[in-house]
Design an enzyme around this catalytic site. Structure first.
Site, PDB file in Angstrom:
ATOM      1  N   HIS A 102      -9.527   0.952   4.943  1.00  0.00           N
ATOM      2  CA  HIS A 102      -8.244   1.177   5.626  1.00  0.00           C
ATOM      3  C   HIS A 102      -8.468   2.156   6.782  1.00  0.00           C
ATOM      4  O   HIS A 102      -9.276   3.084   6.675  1.00  0.00           O
ATOM      5  CB  HIS A 102      -7.215   1.746   4.643  1.00  0.00           C
ATOM      6  CG  HIS A 102      -5.838   1.775   5.220  1.00  0.00           C
ATOM      7  ND1 HIS A 102      -5.430   2.767   6.075  1.00  0.00           N
ATOM      8  CD2 HIS A 102      -4.798   0.915   5.101  1.00  0.00           C
ATOM      9  CE1 HIS A 102      -4.178   2.518   6.452  1.00  0.00           C
ATOM     10  NE2 HIS A 102      -3.770   1.400   5.874  1.00  0.00           N
ATOM     11  N   GLU A 106      -6.863   4.599   7.801  1.00  0.00           N
ATOM     12  CA  GLU A 106      -6.667   6.018   7.471  1.00  0.00           C
ATOM     13  C   GLU A 106      -7.909   6.597   6.796  1.00  0.00           C
ATOM     14  O   GLU A 106      -8.276   7.746   7.007  1.00  0.00           O
ATOM     15  CB  GLU A 106      -5.411   6.178   6.589  1.00  0.00           C
ATOM     16  CG  GLU A 106      -4.142   6.039   7.431  1.00  0.00           C
ATOM     17  CD  GLU A 106      -2.939   5.468   6.696  1.00  0.00           C
ATOM     18  OE1 GLU A 106      -2.907   5.492   5.459  1.00  0.00           O
ATOM     19  OE2 GLU A 106      -2.021   4.978   7.395  1.00  0.00           O
ATOM     20  N   GLY A 122       2.460   2.408  10.753  1.00  0.00           N
ATOM     21  CA  GLY A 122       3.376   3.528  10.560  1.00  0.00           C
ATOM     22  C   GLY A 122       4.093   3.973  11.826  1.00  0.00           C
ATOM     23  O   GLY A 122       4.728   5.021  11.854  1.00  0.00           O
ATOM     24  N   GLU A 146      -5.155  -5.004  10.768  1.00  0.00           N
ATOM     25  CA  GLU A 146      -4.146  -3.966  10.976  1.00  0.00           C
ATOM     26  C   GLU A 146      -4.432  -3.205  12.265  1.00  0.00           C
ATOM     27  O   GLU A 146      -5.256  -2.273  12.271  1.00  0.00           O
ATOM     28  CB  GLU A 146      -4.169  -2.974   9.808  1.00  0.00           C
ATOM     29  CG  GLU A 146      -3.892  -3.616   8.464  1.00  0.00           C
ATOM     30  CD  GLU A 146      -3.331  -2.594   7.479  1.00  0.00           C
ATOM     31  OE1 GLU A 146      -2.257  -2.865   6.925  1.00  0.00           O
ATOM     32  OE2 GLU A 146      -3.949  -1.534   7.281  1.00  0.00           O
ATOM     33  N   GLY A 204       2.856  -1.093   4.297  1.00  0.00           N
ATOM     34  CA  GLY A 204       2.827   0.335   3.987  1.00  0.00           C
ATOM     35  C   GLY A 204       4.229   0.862   3.748  1.00  0.00           C
ATOM     36  O   GLY A 204       4.800   0.706   2.670  1.00  0.00           O
ATOM     37  N   GLY A 205       4.805   1.449   4.781  1.00  0.00           N
ATOM     38  CA  GLY A 205       6.107   2.115   4.673  1.00  0.00           C
ATOM     39  C   GLY A 205       7.186   1.321   3.952  1.00  0.00           C
ATOM     40  O   GLY A 205       7.908   1.856   3.098  1.00  0.00           O
ATOM     41  N   ASN A 245       0.874  -1.174   0.000  1.00  0.00           N
ATOM     42  CA  ASN A 245       0.000   0.000   0.000  1.00  0.00           C
ATOM     43  C   ASN A 245       0.912   1.224   0.000  1.00  0.00           C
ATOM     44  O   ASN A 245       1.482   1.572   1.029  1.00  0.00           O
ATOM     45  CB  ASN A 245      -0.890  -0.049   1.250  1.00  0.00           C
ATOM     46  CG  ASN A 245      -1.706   1.215   1.435  1.00  0.00           C
ATOM     47  OD1 ASN A 245      -1.778   2.061   0.545  1.00  0.00           O
ATOM     48  ND2 ASN A 245      -2.317   1.352   2.601  1.00  0.00           N
ATOM     49  N   TRP A 246       1.030   1.833  -1.158  1.00  0.00           N
ATOM     50  CA  TRP A 246       1.976   2.949  -1.283  1.00  0.00           C
ATOM     51  C   TRP A 246       1.452   4.242  -0.669  1.00  0.00           C
ATOM     52  O   TRP A 246       2.187   5.226  -0.560  1.00  0.00           O
ATOM     53  CB  TRP A 246       2.332   3.173  -2.766  1.00  0.00           C
ATOM     54  CG  TRP A 246       3.199   2.090  -3.356  1.00  0.00           C
ATOM     55  CD1 TRP A 246       3.550   0.903  -2.766  1.00  0.00           C
ATOM     56  CD2 TRP A 246       3.838   2.108  -4.640  1.00  0.00           C
ATOM     57  NE1 TRP A 246       4.355   0.185  -3.616  1.00  0.00           N
ATOM     58  CE2 TRP A 246       4.552   0.893  -4.771  1.00  0.00           C
ATOM     59  CE3 TRP A 246       3.878   3.024  -5.706  1.00  0.00           C
ATOM     60  CZ2 TRP A 246       5.288   0.576  -5.909  1.00  0.00           C
ATOM     61  CZ3 TRP A 246       4.603   2.710  -6.841  1.00  0.00           C
ATOM     62  CH2 TRP A 246       5.305   1.504  -6.938  1.00  0.00           C
ATOM     63  N   LYS A 247       0.173   4.260  -0.327  1.00  0.00           N
ATOM     64  CA  LYS A 247      -0.449   5.467   0.255  1.00  0.00           C
ATOM     65  C   LYS A 247      -0.200   6.672  -0.654  1.00  0.00           C
ATOM     66  O   LYS A 247      -0.130   6.504  -1.869  1.00  0.00           O
ATOM     67  CB  LYS A 247       0.056   5.682   1.689  1.00  0.00           C
ATOM     68  CG  LYS A 247      -0.114   4.405   2.527  1.00  0.00           C
ATOM     69  CD  LYS A 247       0.056   4.601   3.997  1.00  0.00           C
ATOM     70  CE  LYS A 247      -0.147   3.258   4.699  1.00  0.00           C
ATOM     71  NZ  LYS A 247      -0.116   3.355   6.143  1.00  0.00           N
ATOM     72  N   SER A 296       3.536  -2.010  10.361  1.00  0.00           N
ATOM     73  CA  SER A 296       4.990  -2.032  10.579  1.00  0.00           C
ATOM     74  C   SER A 296       5.648  -3.376  10.260  1.00  0.00           C
ATOM     75  O   SER A 296       6.564  -3.805  10.961  1.00  0.00           O
ATOM     76  CB  SER A 296       5.329  -1.582  12.005  1.00  0.00           C
ATOM     77  OG  SER A 296       4.884  -0.246  12.215  1.00  0.00           O
TER      78      SER A 296
HETATM   79  P1  PGA Z   1       2.822   0.362   7.682  1.00  0.00           P
HETATM   80  O1  PGA Z   1       1.348   0.517   7.049  1.00  0.00           O
HETATM   81  O2  PGA Z   1       3.396  -0.918   7.106  1.00  0.00           O
HETATM   82  O3  PGA Z   1       3.555   1.580   7.243  1.00  0.00           O
HETATM   83  O4  PGA Z   1       2.659   0.278   9.134  1.00  0.00           O
HETATM   84  C1  PGA Z   1       0.516  -0.587   6.870  1.00  0.00           C
HETATM   85  C2  PGA Z   1      -0.771  -0.129   6.254  1.00  0.00           C
HETATM   86  O5  PGA Z   1      -1.229   0.971   6.577  1.00  0.00           O
HETATM   87  O6  PGA Z   1      -1.369  -0.842   5.442  1.00  0.00           O
END
Ligand code: PGA
Length: 247
Positions: free
Chosen positions: A94, A96, A172, A166, A233-234, A9-11, A212
Protein backbone atom coordinates in the site's frame (compact mmCIF):
# COMPACT_ATOMS: atom_id res chain seq x y z
CA UNK A 1 -15.71 -14.26 -15.88
CA UNK A 2 -13.77 -12.55 -13.14
CA UNK A 3 -15.59 -12.32 -9.82
CA UNK A 4 -15.84 -8.75 -8.52
CA UNK A 5 -14.16 -7.87 -5.23
CA UNK A 6 -14.89 -5.05 -2.85
CA UNK A 7 -12.28 -4.78 -0.10
CA UNK A 8 -12.41 -2.38 2.81
CA UNK A 9 -9.10 -1.11 4.13
CA UNK A 10 -9.91 0.25 7.55
CA UNK A 11 -6.36 1.54 8.08
CA UNK A 12 -5.65 2.64 11.68
CA UNK A 13 -9.31 3.12 12.61
CA UNK A 14 -11.80 1.55 15.02
CA UNK A 15 -11.24 -0.27 18.30
CA UNK A 16 -12.29 -3.93 18.59
CA UNK A 17 -15.70 -2.93 20.00
CA UNK A 18 -16.30 -0.31 17.32
CA UNK A 19 -15.24 -2.86 14.70
CA UNK A 20 -17.73 -5.40 15.96
CA UNK A 21 -20.55 -2.91 15.78
CA UNK A 22 -19.74 -1.96 12.20
CA UNK A 23 -19.19 -5.48 10.95
CA UNK A 24 -22.55 -6.59 12.35
CA UNK A 25 -24.29 -3.89 10.34
CA UNK A 26 -22.35 -4.73 7.18
CA UNK A 27 -22.98 -8.46 7.59
CA UNK A 28 -26.74 -8.07 7.83
CA UNK A 29 -26.93 -5.71 4.89
CA UNK A 30 -24.86 -7.59 2.32
CA UNK A 31 -25.74 -11.23 2.87
CA UNK A 32 -27.08 -11.62 -0.65
CA UNK A 33 -24.18 -9.95 -2.46
CA UNK A 34 -22.56 -12.06 -5.15
CA UNK A 35 -19.32 -10.10 -5.00
CA UNK A 36 -16.38 -11.14 -2.88
CA UNK A 37 -16.44 -8.85 0.15
CA UNK A 38 -13.23 -8.49 2.15
CA UNK A 39 -12.68 -6.52 5.32
CA UNK A 40 -9.15 -5.57 6.39
CA UNK A 41 -9.37 -4.19 9.93
CA UNK A 42 -6.46 -3.39 12.25
CA UNK A 43 -4.76 -6.51 13.72
CA UNK A 44 -6.40 -5.85 17.08
CA UNK A 45 -9.87 -6.33 15.58
CA UNK A 46 -9.17 -9.53 13.63
CA UNK A 47 -10.25 -11.97 16.35
CA UNK A 48 -13.54 -10.31 17.18
CA UNK A 49 -14.45 -9.92 13.50
CA UNK A 50 -13.41 -13.50 12.75
CA UNK A 51 -15.87 -14.74 15.38
CA UNK A 52 -18.64 -12.52 14.03
CA UNK A 53 -18.36 -13.32 10.31
CA UNK A 54 -17.99 -17.10 10.60
CA UNK A 55 -21.20 -17.99 8.76
CA UNK A 56 -21.34 -14.98 6.46
CA UNK A 57 -20.00 -14.21 3.00
CA UNK A 58 -17.47 -11.70 4.35
CA UNK A 59 -13.79 -12.61 4.14
CA UNK A 60 -11.05 -11.38 6.40
CA UNK A 61 -7.88 -9.62 5.30
CA UNK A 62 -4.86 -8.14 7.07
CA UNK A 63 -3.32 -4.78 6.22
CA UNK A 64 0.26 -5.96 6.65
CA UNK A 65 2.55 -8.85 7.72
CA UNK A 66 6.24 -9.73 7.69
CA UNK A 67 7.70 -12.32 5.32
CA UNK A 68 9.73 -14.25 7.92
CA UNK A 69 8.10 -17.16 9.79
CA UNK A 70 9.06 -16.05 13.30
CA UNK A 71 11.85 -14.56 15.39
CA UNK A 72 13.30 -11.29 16.56
CA UNK A 73 11.22 -8.87 14.46
CA UNK A 74 9.73 -6.54 17.04
CA UNK A 75 6.31 -5.26 16.11
CA UNK A 76 5.77 -7.61 13.19
CA UNK A 77 3.15 -10.31 12.56
CA UNK A 78 3.60 -13.55 10.59
CA UNK A 79 1.29 -15.30 8.16
CA UNK A 80 0.99 -18.28 10.49
CA UNK A 81 -0.41 -15.97 13.18
CA UNK A 82 -2.87 -14.47 10.71
CA UNK A 83 -3.89 -17.85 9.37
CA UNK A 84 -5.07 -18.95 12.79
CA UNK A 85 -7.38 -15.93 12.90
CA UNK A 86 -9.01 -16.89 9.61
CA UNK A 87 -7.23 -14.26 7.52
CA UNK A 88 -7.18 -15.19 3.82
CA UNK A 89 -6.19 -11.90 2.16
CA UNK A 90 -3.22 -9.63 2.80
CA UNK A 91 -2.68 -6.10 1.52
CA UNK A 92 0.87 -5.69 0.22
CA UNK A 93 2.67 -2.54 -0.91
CA UNK A 94 0.00 0.00 0.00
CA UNK A 95 1.32 3.48 -0.79
CA UNK A 96 1.10 4.45 2.89
CA UNK A 97 3.46 1.56 3.73
CA UNK A 98 5.72 2.50 0.84
CA UNK A 99 5.82 6.22 1.69
CA UNK A 100 5.55 6.39 5.49
CA UNK A 101 7.26 3.13 6.40
CA UNK A 102 9.75 3.12 3.52
CA UNK A 103 8.78 -0.27 2.11
CA UNK A 104 10.41 -0.75 -1.27
CA UNK A 105 9.69 -3.07 -4.20
CA UNK A 106 12.24 -5.59 -2.96
CA UNK A 107 10.37 -6.00 0.35
CA UNK A 108 7.02 -5.98 -1.46
CA UNK A 109 8.32 -8.77 -3.70
CA UNK A 110 9.42 -10.89 -0.70
CA UNK A 111 5.99 -10.45 0.87
CA UNK A 112 4.21 -11.32 -2.37
CA UNK A 113 6.21 -14.53 -2.78
CA UNK A 114 5.60 -15.49 0.83
CA UNK A 115 1.86 -14.83 0.72
CA UNK A 116 1.42 -16.83 -2.50
CA UNK A 117 3.42 -19.81 -1.29
CA UNK A 118 1.32 -19.88 1.89
CA UNK A 119 -1.99 -19.85 0.03
CA UNK A 120 -3.06 -16.29 0.91
CA UNK A 121 -4.64 -13.96 -1.62
CA UNK A 122 -2.38 -10.91 -1.87
CA UNK A 123 -3.93 -7.53 -2.65
CA UNK A 124 -0.94 -5.88 -4.27
CA UNK A 125 -1.11 -2.10 -4.51
CA UNK A 126 0.53 0.12 -7.08
CA UNK A 127 0.08 3.70 -8.17
CA UNK A 128 1.74 6.94 -9.17
CA UNK A 129 2.26 10.25 -7.38
CA UNK A 130 0.72 13.48 -8.67
CA UNK A 131 4.16 14.56 -9.87
CA UNK A 132 4.61 11.36 -11.86
CA UNK A 133 1.18 11.80 -13.45
CA UNK A 134 1.91 15.41 -14.37
CA UNK A 135 5.24 14.36 -15.92
CA UNK A 136 3.54 11.64 -17.96
CA UNK A 137 5.43 8.94 -16.08
CA UNK A 138 2.41 7.02 -14.80
CA UNK A 139 2.56 4.01 -17.10
CA UNK A 140 6.34 3.60 -16.89
CA UNK A 141 6.19 3.79 -13.12
CA UNK A 142 3.40 1.20 -12.90
CA UNK A 143 5.23 -1.12 -15.27
CA UNK A 144 8.41 -0.94 -13.24
CA UNK A 145 6.49 -1.58 -10.00
CA UNK A 146 4.83 -4.64 -11.54
CA UNK A 147 8.08 -6.02 -12.93
CA UNK A 148 9.86 -5.69 -9.59
CA UNK A 149 6.97 -6.80 -7.42
CA UNK A 150 6.23 -9.93 -9.51
CA UNK A 151 9.91 -10.98 -9.75
CA UNK A 152 10.24 -14.78 -9.47
CA UNK A 153 6.49 -15.29 -9.04
CA UNK A 154 5.49 -18.69 -10.41
CA UNK A 155 3.29 -18.55 -13.50
CA UNK A 156 0.80 -20.98 -11.91
CA UNK A 157 0.29 -18.71 -8.86
CA UNK A 158 0.30 -15.29 -10.50
CA UNK A 159 -3.43 -15.25 -11.24
CA UNK A 160 -4.17 -15.57 -7.50
CA UNK A 161 -2.88 -12.04 -6.97
CA UNK A 162 -5.41 -9.22 -6.81
CA UNK A 163 -3.85 -5.97 -8.03
CA UNK A 164 -5.14 -2.65 -6.71
CA UNK A 165 -4.39 0.40 -8.82
CA UNK A 166 -4.40 3.34 -6.43
CA UNK A 167 -3.17 6.69 -7.73
CA UNK A 168 -1.55 8.24 -4.67
CA UNK A 169 -3.05 11.65 -5.43
CA UNK A 170 -6.52 10.12 -5.14
CA UNK A 171 -6.07 8.35 -1.79
CA UNK A 172 -7.94 10.04 1.01
CA UNK A 173 -8.05 13.30 -0.90
CA UNK A 174 -11.61 13.15 -2.22
CA UNK A 175 -10.11 13.48 -5.72
CA UNK A 176 -11.14 10.33 -7.57
CA UNK A 177 -9.55 9.42 -10.86
CA UNK A 178 -12.13 9.60 -13.63
CA UNK A 179 -13.43 6.21 -14.67
CA UNK A 180 -11.57 6.68 -17.97
CA UNK A 181 -8.26 7.40 -16.20
CA UNK A 182 -8.75 4.37 -13.94
CA UNK A 183 -9.69 2.12 -16.87
CA UNK A 184 -6.70 3.28 -18.90
CA UNK A 185 -4.22 2.27 -16.21
CA UNK A 186 -6.02 -0.96 -15.26
CA UNK A 187 -6.05 -2.04 -18.92
CA UNK A 188 -2.37 -1.19 -19.11
CA UNK A 189 -1.66 -3.28 -15.99
CA UNK A 190 -3.43 -6.22 -17.62
CA UNK A 191 -1.11 -5.83 -20.63
CA UNK A 192 1.95 -5.73 -18.40
CA UNK A 193 0.79 -8.94 -16.70
CA UNK A 194 0.37 -10.51 -20.15
CA UNK A 195 3.92 -9.57 -21.05
CA UNK A 196 5.35 -10.87 -17.76
CA UNK A 197 3.26 -14.09 -17.75
CA UNK A 198 0.73 -14.94 -20.48
CA UNK A 199 -2.72 -14.10 -21.81
CA UNK A 200 -4.50 -16.63 -19.63
CA UNK A 201 -3.03 -15.07 -16.48
CA UNK A 202 -3.83 -11.56 -17.70
CA UNK A 203 -7.43 -12.50 -18.46
CA UNK A 204 -7.90 -14.16 -15.07
CA UNK A 205 -6.15 -11.73 -12.73
CA UNK A 206 -8.37 -9.26 -10.92
CA UNK A 207 -7.53 -5.58 -10.95
CA UNK A 208 -9.22 -3.17 -8.54
CA UNK A 209 -9.31 0.59 -8.45
CA UNK A 210 -8.75 2.44 -5.17
CA UNK A 211 -8.67 6.13 -4.26
CA UNK A 212 -11.67 8.06 -2.95
CA UNK A 213 -14.23 5.52 -4.12
CA UNK A 214 -17.64 6.56 -2.81
CA UNK A 215 -21.18 5.31 -3.19
CA UNK A 216 -21.71 8.02 -5.79
CA UNK A 217 -18.90 7.01 -8.15
CA UNK A 218 -18.52 3.26 -7.47
CA UNK A 219 -20.92 1.88 -10.07
CA UNK A 220 -19.43 3.92 -12.91
CA UNK A 221 -15.89 2.83 -12.02
CA UNK A 222 -16.81 -0.84 -11.44
CA UNK A 223 -18.60 -0.98 -14.80
CA UNK A 224 -15.35 -0.53 -16.71
CA UNK A 225 -14.10 -3.53 -18.62
CA UNK A 226 -10.77 -3.93 -16.85
CA UNK A 227 -11.84 -2.92 -13.34
CA UNK A 228 -12.93 -5.83 -11.19
CA UNK A 229 -13.95 -3.95 -8.06
CA UNK A 230 -12.43 -1.59 -5.54
CA UNK A 231 -10.17 -1.14 -2.56
CA UNK A 232 -12.00 1.25 -0.30
CA UNK A 233 -10.43 3.31 2.48
CA UNK A 234 -12.39 6.15 4.06
CA UNK A 235 -15.81 5.01 2.89
CA UNK A 236 -15.26 1.47 4.22
CA UNK A 237 -15.61 2.50 7.86
CA UNK A 238 -19.08 3.90 7.28
CA UNK A 239 -22.44 2.43 6.30
CA UNK A 240 -21.61 3.79 2.85
CA UNK A 241 -19.53 0.64 2.34
CA UNK A 242 -22.79 -1.29 1.98
CA UNK A 243 -23.86 0.92 -0.94
CA UNK A 244 -20.47 0.44 -2.56
CA UNK A 245 -20.78 -3.36 -2.28
CA UNK A 246 -24.24 -3.14 -3.83
CA UNK A 247 -22.83 -1.02 -6.66
P1 PGA B 1 -9.50 6.09 0.24
O1 PGA B 1 -8.30 5.03 0.46
O2 PGA B 1 -10.68 5.29 -0.28
O3 PGA B 1 -9.74 6.68 1.59
O4 PGA B 1 -9.03 7.06 -0.74
C1 PGA B 1 -8.08 3.99 -0.43
C2 PGA B 1 -6.92 3.17 0.05
O5 PGA B 1 -5.98 3.75 0.61
O6 PGA B 1 -6.90 1.95 -0.12
Amino acid sequence: MRKKIVAGNWKMNLTPMQSLELVKRIKNAINTSNSEVVICPPFTSLQIIHDEIKDSNIHLGAQNFYFEDKGAFTGEVSLEMLNELGVKYVIIGHSERRQIFREDDSLVNKKLLKALSNGFTPILCCGETLEQRENNETLDHIKSQMQRDFKDVDMSLAKNVVIAYEPIWAIGTGKTATSEQAEEVCAYIRNVIRSIFNKETADAIRILYGGSVKSTNASEIFAKENIDGGLIGGASIKEEFIDIVNA
